[in-house]
Design a protein around this motif. Structure first.
Motif, PDB file in Angstrom:
ATOM      1  N   THR A  65       0.820  -1.223   0.000  1.00  0.00           N
ATOM      2  CA  THR A  65       0.000   0.000   0.000  1.00  0.00           C
ATOM      3  C   THR A  65       0.848   1.266   0.000  1.00  0.00           C
ATOM      4  O   THR A  65       0.344   2.341  -0.325  1.00  0.00           O
TER       5      THR A  65
ATOM      6  N   HIS B  78       4.319   4.138   8.514  1.00  0.00           N
ATOM      7  CA  HIS B  78       4.109   4.154   9.964  1.00  0.00           C
ATOM      8  C   HIS B  78       4.776   5.373  10.575  1.00  0.00           C
ATOM      9  O   HIS B  78       5.802   5.850  10.060  1.00  0.00           O
TER      10      HIS B  78
ATOM     11  N   ALA C 223       1.746   2.687   2.657  1.00  0.00           N
ATOM     12  CA  ALA C 223       1.416   3.443   3.880  1.00  0.00           C
ATOM     13  C   ALA C 223       2.635   3.531   4.804  1.00  0.00           C
ATOM     14  O   ALA C 223       3.351   2.547   4.976  1.00  0.00           O
TER      15      ALA C 223
ATOM     16  N   GLN D  24       1.274  10.506   3.843  1.00  0.00           N
ATOM     17  CA  GLN D  24       1.082   9.203   4.496  1.00  0.00           C
ATOM     18  C   GLN D  24       1.561   8.034   3.646  1.00  0.00           C
ATOM     19  O   GLN D  24       1.348   6.872   3.986  1.00  0.00           O
ATOM     20  N   ARG D  25       2.154   8.355   2.488  1.00  0.00           N
ATOM     21  CA  ARG D  25       2.674   7.304   1.609  1.00  0.00           C
ATOM     22  C   ARG D  25       4.183   7.397   1.507  1.00  0.00           C
ATOM     23  O   ARG D  25       4.765   8.456   1.715  1.00  0.00           O
TER      24      ARG D  25
ATOM     25  N   SER E 193      -3.744   2.843  -1.886  1.00  0.00           N
ATOM     26  CA  SER E 193      -2.760   3.572  -1.074  1.00  0.00           C
ATOM     27  C   SER E 193      -3.470   4.724  -0.379  1.00  0.00           C
ATOM     28  O   SER E 193      -4.517   5.182  -0.847  1.00  0.00           O
ATOM     29  N   PRO E 194      -2.869   5.239   0.713  1.00  0.00           N
ATOM     30  CA  PRO E 194      -3.463   6.425   1.340  1.00  0.00           C
ATOM     31  C   PRO E 194      -3.576   7.566   0.331  1.00  0.00           C
ATOM     32  O   PRO E 194      -2.722   7.695  -0.552  1.00  0.00           O
ATOM     33  N   ARG E 195      -4.618   8.381   0.492  1.00  0.00           N
ATOM     34  CA  ARG E 195      -4.833   9.501  -0.442  1.00  0.00           C
ATOM     35  C   ARG E 195      -3.765  10.594  -0.232  1.00  0.00           C
ATOM     36  O   ARG E 195      -3.255  11.169  -1.181  1.00  0.00           O
ATOM     37  N   ALA E 196      -3.440  10.864   1.032  1.00  0.00           N
ATOM     38  CA  ALA E 196      -2.504  11.964   1.327  1.00  0.00           C
ATOM     39  C   ALA E 196      -1.070  11.516   1.083  1.00  0.00           C
ATOM     40  O   ALA E 196      -0.618  10.502   1.638  1.00  0.00           O
TER      41      ALA E 196
ATOM     42  N   ARG F 136      -8.332   2.662  -5.312  1.00  0.00           N
ATOM     43  CA  ARG F 136      -7.105   3.229  -4.756  1.00  0.00           C
ATOM     44  C   ARG F 136      -6.644   2.321  -3.618  1.00  0.00           C
ATOM     45  O   ARG F 136      -7.368   2.091  -2.672  1.00  0.00           O
TER      46      ARG F 136
END
Ligand SMILES: Cc1ncc(COP(=O)(O)O)c(C=O)c1O
Length: 408
Positions: free
Chosen positions: A172, A176, A174, A332-333, A326-329, A324
């Motif tokens: 994803t 941490h 994402a 956060q990716r 993956s995170p939108r923002a 989608r």
């Protein structure tokens, strides 16, 4: 929405644009898989040729001293250190990520006697979970607790010896919060081990700032060290004196060439070594790291976020059939984006045939990595254009795109 012309303008004013010339990229290919295997830096071929012909061929075994082969793990580790916010004497380049995970996780358990839990998350990269399962089964007394990411702070309690997480999720993307989770682990007396495979060279990492104890990561992704390149390991200065590796090979001995019968760990980070270093692999990785010389990682991160935002915006607008993953923002990716589609595999194969290389991760993820050192905004625009063409034509439905290769 940006036009193709806007992308050309962005490339013209890109402070990292010149870095692309440091890579040998095939004509006509848009490479969105540097998160899996980094592209080839131009200096690697000549550097390896010199190492093979001169150091190996001509100077033979003398090169352990004359070419300083013996110090490659430490030397390359020191070059990786600034990319991950570590001190030069906290990092070694050696072995594979999997082997380093085993060494550091086993060493961490020894540092927390009386505690038997290793905490991780479901869907972590398979090798991380498999290595921890193997360690648990080997030791017998260990419990591997696998808890959804959102519940990790609560799951950290006084039974936990070690938290093992991948900083940027392989599927994803994402990210941490390394500092917060490490602090929470420390609150309950646990150690934190971070897998930086999708972070090192992709975004600024601050192991020291986060107070991280241990880390590992791949040399062949954003570090561009080549297929199967040596990995790296990090042991914080605070832990080095007590840390012991279970793979107590002679290269991690205090005096390998004393040839004594008793193992005695080397001082400092060198005790993390096991056997003879992979000299050609480390030589390639060392040369590859030149592409980061003088790069401002904040600038790299800014471009990476713009590239991946651009891809996501364009792809979801032009190809609404994708989900989608993956995170939108962008904050956060990491430096990668996942699209989801039930027919992800044949779609990716058709896209590769059109010269856009990403990869597929079962069951439904099309994964695209954005390496700001060699990708242009125009590449992102053209990649989405070709993806839209694959979808509009339905060409991915051809049976040949469903033939599954060994590596996806
Ligand atoms: C998070 C993570 N850890 C580890 C690995 C691979 O480890 P190894 O190089 O030992 O195969 C990968 C490979 O993609 C990965 O994504």
């Amino acid at each position: 929405m940006l036009s193709r012309k806007d992308c050309l303008d962005l490339d013209r004013s890109d402070p990292l644009a010149a870095r692309r010339d440091m890579f040998d990229l095939p004509e006509g290919v848009i490479y969105l898989d540097g998160n899996s295997l980094g592209a080839l830096p131009r200096n690697i071929g000549p550097r390896l040729q010199a190492a093979v012909a001169g150091e190996w061929g001509r100077d033979l075994i003398r090169s352990w001293n004359t070419a300083d082969w013996i110090n490659l793990p430490r030397r390359v580790g020191a070059r990786i250190a600034p990319l991950i916010g570590a001190a030069a004497d906290e990092v070694l380049a050696a072995d594979s990520t999997s082997v380093n995970l085993f060494k550091l996780a086993a060493g961490a358990l020894k540092l927390r006697p009386g505690r038997r839990v290793i905490l991780s998350e479901p869907g972590n990269f398979p090798t991380d979970l498999y290595i921890l399962q193997g360690l648990r089964d080997f030791l017998g007394e260990v419990e591997l607790r696998v808890v959804e990411a959102a519940r990790i702070p609560q799951a950290l309690d006084a039974s936990v010896a070690l938290l093992v997480l991948t900083h940027v999720h392989y599927k994803t993307g994402a990210v941490h919060d390394m500092a917060a989770l490490t602090a929470r682990a420390h609150e309950v007396g646990a150690l934190a081990l971070w897998d930086l495979s999708h972070s090192a060279g992709a975004l600024p990492v601050d192991l020291r700032g986060a107070g991280a104890d241990l880390a590992v990561g791949c040399g062949y992704k954003y570090l561009n060290g080549g297929p199967g390149a040596p990995a790296f390991l990090f042991v914080s200065q605070a832990l080095q004196a007590q840390f012991r590796t279970p793979l107590s090979g002679w290269m991690g001995h205090a005096a390998p060439f004393a040839f004594s019968d008793e193992y005695q760990p080397a001082e400092g980070i060198l005790r993390g070594l096991c056997g003879t270093p992979s000299v050609l692999g480390l030589t390639a990785l060392e040369a590859a790291l030149d592409v980061f010389d003088g790069v401002d990682m904040a600038e790299l991160r800014a471009k990476s976020m713009r590239l991946s935002d651009l891809f996501l915006d364009l792809a979801l607008e032009r190809c609404p059939e994708f989900g989608r993953g993956s995170p939108r923002a962008a904050a956060q990716r990491g430096s990668q984006v996942a699209l989801t589609h039930a027919q992800g595999y044949p779609i990716m194969q058709a896209l590769i045939e059109r010269g856009v290389i990403g990869d597929f991760r079962a069951p439904n993820v099309l994964r695209f990595g954005f390496t700001p050192l060699y990708l242009r905004y125009i590449d992102v625009w053209d990649a989405v254009d070709r993806l839209a063409a694959v979808m509009a034509s339905g060409e991915w439905r051809q049976a040949r795109f469903n033939e599954v290769s060994a590596v996806t």
